[in-house]
Every structure is written in C-alpha cells, then in structure tokens.
Design a protein around this motif. Structure first.
Motif: not given
Ligand code: H2U
Ligand code: ZN
Length: 349
Positions: A52, A54-55, A115, A166
């Motif tokens: 991911c 965005l994590c 997430h 996310h």
C-alpha cells in the motif's frame, strides 16, 4: 396536493441548492433486475499492507517514503491534477472556444496509519484528529492569495473509484470556484437576499419539524435524505449553527462532527452489511477574503448502491440526456437508514 398523494405518483422535485429537478418514480421499485451486478466490496483488509502506498514507512510513486505516522498524514498528490505554478493565460474565440489556465494544489490526507480502518470503525477521538487535519488544511491552503476554494472529499470503495482501501481523502485547492460550489453559493446568496434568512437553516428547521427525512442528529448536526435527493441513499449533513467553514466550528462542534460522521457511516455499513461505498465532500465558504455570510457549512454523501450490495444505480439514458430519476422515495430511504442500528455490524458479530 400533499406529499402523501405525491408518494404514489410519478412526480418531480426541485433542488433549491443546485436549481435542478429530479424525477421520482415510486412505482418502479418492483421492476426485475437482469443488469450488471457489482462484486461485493471486500471487507477484510490487513492492518498493514506492504504493497500500500499510503501505509506508514512504505514507498510512494517517485520513491518518496512515507513517515512512520501515528494518526493523520497529508502529502502533495504525486499525480497532481493541478499545478500551483502555471502562468495565467486565456483563450476566447467567438464566444465558442473559451478556456483559461487553472492554478491549484492537490493533496492526499490519510485518516489513520491502519490500513484496515474506516470512518465508521474509527473512534470519535480518532475521527476528531481527521477533522483537525481538515481545519489545518483549509487554513494553510486558503490563506494562499490565489487559492479561492478548498474542496475536501473522500471516495470510498472501488465502486466509487477509490484507488486504495487505506482510509484517505483528497484535498484540492484552486483559484476558481468549482461548478457545484459556485451554483450552491449563488442559490444561498439569492435565498438570503430574498428571505433575509439562510436556505439551509430554514430547510433544517423544516426537516426537524416534519421528522420524515431525518436520519440521525446530535446537538450540533443533523443528517437528512434531502427532499430532492438523486442517489438512492444520498444524504446531506448540515450544521445546526449557521457557520461557513470548518475553522468556525468550536471544540465541542468538532467532536460532534466526528460523532455524526460515525453515526451516519455506521448506518450506511449496516444497510447491506458491507463497507458501504460513497463519494462525500464538504462545502465550505470560499477562501477569497469575502465575508460570504450566506454560506452554510454542510457535507454531501453520494452512495451509488440501490437495492443490495451488488446493484448499483447508473446515471445513464434519460438521466444523462434529460433529468436524474430515482425509484425509492427519499422518505423511504430515510426511514430505512433511520431504523438501522448505530452499532457497526462488525462489532456485533
Ligand atoms: P483516490 O483513492 O481517491 O483516487 O486517491 C488516491 C490518490 O493518491 C490519487 O489521487 C494518489 C493518486 O494520484 N497517489 C499518490 O499521490 N502517490 C502514489 O504513490 C499513488 C497514488
Ligand atoms: Zn495502507
């Protein structure tokens, strides 16, 4: 004619915010559906996904590494739709070919390092931190002399075009008022001049006295399925106090905004027992240094689902060429949402 007669008959309703009509055809709900079925949204996400972007601690496009953030995190969109540096230029030919450059800044805001988190599953305290992030962004971007509008919005679920589960929103700040805000602002202004009162204050008072389309409320906010809703479970979240933008919310109201967002999205998830997709966004006072006392802070939620987790409403045919149309009445959508539990189905299992 009263509303009860209308409920049985095809009719049209007027949206005073956009000055547009919607067709309501209550008798069509029983028609068979042999069209497209959407896949059920996937509910089970891992708390951390190494793939991911965005994590925390993961790399994004271009190789930037996200910090090890613990609550919210904002960054400039790596695939930004607008640029802050474009030079002003205009094209105007024969009243037919009209264009101009547009300056802007696009950001992405993560709601949580988790997430697998979602607004309905976050605590009110956690959502409050997201609201503080939005207040900061409105200030930070709105103060730029050329930024006249800040749009915060969330696309939730693949069905609504979210590129990633996310929990996140986008923030677009630009020079010109977008179409919807500009229309709504003009309607609010026109109404204020005519009635010496606010359209949304008056509308909320009317809805609270009728109790036909209210979904939920707390001491600072109420959510209604608007009389003129187009999407089956569309809602309008309205502040009870007349204020124009998120920074005007006091400390208690910010907590109440977190609470009402959780209440509403929990009901949405409980409707079909899925992570309910929607596009939502806030309409706030333009940041053009004018007082805009006509503006009334609110949020629109536009969910695409119709009758189940897999049947989606399409805006095609007559709706593209003519007028949007809906089958279930706003009153029955509000009643369905209202009677749902305020406890998330995943917490009950
Ligand atoms: P949506 O899920 O609403 O599309 O928002 C995610 C945004 O994240 C999207 O606008 C951006 C996309 O441009 N993005 C980055 O900024 N960096 C990346 O590494 C991937 C995606
Ligand atoms: Zn993630």
């Amino acid at each position: 004619m009263d509303l009860h007669q209308l409920k049985e008959t095809p009719h049209r309703r007027f949206n005073p915010l956009t000055q547009e009509w919607v067709l309501v055809s209550p008798h069509r709900t029983l028609r068979p559906w042999q069209g497209k079925l959407e896949p059920r949204p996937i509910d089970n996400q891992p708390p951390y996904d190494p793939a991911c972007y965005l994590c925390p601690r993961n790399s994004r496009a271009g190789g930037v590494v996200n910090p090890d953030y613990v609550s919210t995190f904002v960054f400039d969109n790596d695939y930004t739709a607008l640029l802050p540096t474009v030079e002003e230029a205009k094209l105007e030919e024969a009243d037919l070919l009209i264009a101009s450059t547009e300056r802007g800044i696009c950001r992405v805001g993560c709601f949580s390092p988790r997430h697998d988190s979602t607004i309905p599953q976050m605590t009110v305290e956690e959502i409050r931190l997201v609201i503080d992030m939005w207040v900061d962004q409105y200030h930070e971007l709105g103060v730029l002399p050329w930024v006249n509008h800040v749009q915060v919005f969330e696309n939730r679920g693949a069905m609504m075009g979210a590129s990633n589960p996310h929990p996140h929103c986008q923030i677009w700040a630009n020079a010109h008022l977008p179409n919807q805000s500009s229309r709504e602002e003009a309607s609010l202004d026109k109404y204020a001049r005519k009635h010496d009162s606010c359209l949304l204050c008056d509308y909320l008072q009317l809805e609270r006295s009728r109790q036909e389309r209210i979904v939920c409320e707390n001491s600072s906010f109420a959510v209604v399925v608007p009389f003129w809703a187009v999407w089956p479970f569309e809602t309008l979240l309205i502040s009870k106090r007349h204020l124009g933008a998120m920074p005007d919310l006091n400390d208690a109201e910010r907590n109440h905004l977190a609470d009402i967002m959780k209440q509403l999205t929990t009901r949405y998830d409980n409707l079909f027992e899925i992570s309910f997709p929607y596009s939502m966004g806030f309409h706030q006072r333009p940041t053009d240094d004018q007082p805009h006392s006509e503006c009334h802070f609110h949020a629109h939620y536009y969910p695409p689902l119709l009758r189940s987790a897999t049947i989606q409403k399409f805006m095609v045919g007559y709706e593209m060429l003519g007028t949007p149309q809906r089958d279930i009445t706003p009153e029955s959508a509000a009643a369905q949402l209202c009677r749902l539990s305020a406890i998330h189905y995943r917490e009950r299992k």
